[in-house]
Design a protein around this motif. Structure first.
Motif, PDB file in Angstrom:
ATOM      1  N   CYS A 100       5.090  -1.836   2.174  1.00 51.91           N
ATOM      2  CA  CYS A 100       4.309  -0.618   1.956  1.00 51.91           C
ATOM      3  C   CYS A 100       5.221   0.602   1.835  1.00 51.91           C
ATOM      4  N   PHE A 103       2.251  -4.427   8.282  1.00 50.29           N
ATOM      5  CA  PHE A 103       2.570  -3.711   7.054  1.00 50.29           C
ATOM      6  C   PHE A 103       3.639  -4.499   6.302  1.00 50.29           C
ATOM      7  N   CYS A 136       0.841  -1.204   0.000  1.00 53.83           N
ATOM      8  CA  CYS A 136       0.000   0.000   0.000  1.00 53.83           C
ATOM      9  C   CYS A 136       0.874   1.251   0.000  1.00 53.83           C
TER      10      CYS A 136
END
Length: 198
Positions: A93, A90, A73
Motif C-alpha cells: 500500500c 497492509f 491501496c
C-alpha cells in the motif's frame, strides 16, 4: 446502528466524498472503489478486503477496520483519529503521508511498509509487525510499541519520544539519528548491555 451489510462485493464504484457514518460492513470486498475525500464516524468494517482502493485525503473518526486486508491501496494524506485496526494487514500500500491519532493498531501487519514521514501519535500498537518497514523521518510518539516486531526496520531520523519501546533491540534496526528521550535512551543502553549509573 443500521443492520450490517454482509458478504457483498463492490467493484469499480465511485464513492468520492461519501459519508460512511455508522455503516457496518462484515466480510465485504471492495475492489477499485474510489473513497477519495470520504469521511466516516463510527463506521465498522470487519474482516473486509480492500483491493486497489483509493483512500486519498479521506478522514475517519472513531471507526473500526478490524481483521481487514488492504492490498495496493492508496492512503495519500488519509487521517485516522481514534480508529481501530486490530489484526489488519497492509500489503504493498501507498501509506504516505498518513496521519494517525489515537486508536488501536495492535497486531497490525506493516512489514516492509514505506512509512517515511508518517505520523502516529498516542496510538496503541502492541505486537504490530514493523519488520523491514521504513520509518525514516516518521513520528511515532506517545505510543504503546511494546512487543513490536522491529527486525531490519529503518528508524533513521524517526521521532519515538514518549513511546513504550519495550522489546526494541537497537542492534537489529537502522537507528542513526533516531530521536528518543532520556528515559528511553537509558533503557536502550541497558538493552545493549551497558551498566547505566548516575
Amino acid at each position: 446502528m443500521p443492520e450490517p451489510i454482509e458478504d457483498v462485493t463492490y467493484h469499480d464504484e465511485d464513492w468520492y466524498a461519501e459519508d460512511l457514518a455508522d455503516r457496518h460492513f462484515v466480510g465485504c470486498t471492495f475492489h477499485r472503489v474510489d473513497l477519495t475525500e470520504a469521511t466516516s464516524r463510527g463506521a465498522s468494517f470487519s474482516a473486509c478486503t480492500f483491493g486497489d482502493v483509493r483512500f486519498n485525503v479521506s478522514r475517519h473518526t472513531d471507526s473500526a477496520f478490524t481483521r481487514c486486508t488492504f492490498i495496493r491501496c492508496n492512503l495519500f494524506e488519509a487521517e485516522f483519529t481514534g480508529c481501530k485496526f486490530v489484526g489488519s494487514t497492509f500489503d504493498r500500500c501507498d501509506l504516505r503521508p498518513l496521519t494517525v491519532t489515537g486508536g488501536d493498531w495492535s497486531f497490525v501487519t506493516l512489514s516492509g511498509a514505506d512509512l517515511r514521514g508518517t505520523r502516529f501519535t498516542g496510538v496503541r500498537m502492541r505486537e504490530t509487525d514493523l519488520a523491514g518497514a521504513n520509518l525514516t523521518g516518521a513520528t511515532v510518539s506517545g505510543s504503546d510499541l511494546s512487543g513490536v516486531h522491529w527486525r531490519a526496520a529503518r528508524l533513521s531520523g524517526a521521532d519515538l519520544r514518549g513511546s513504550d519501546l519495550t522489546g526494541l533491540d537497537p542492534a537489529v534496526v537502522q537507528r542513526a539519528g533516531t530521536i528518543v528521550d532520556v528515559v528511553q535512551a537509558m533503557a536502550l543502553a541497558q538493552a545493549l548491555g551497558f551498566d547505566v549509573r548516575g
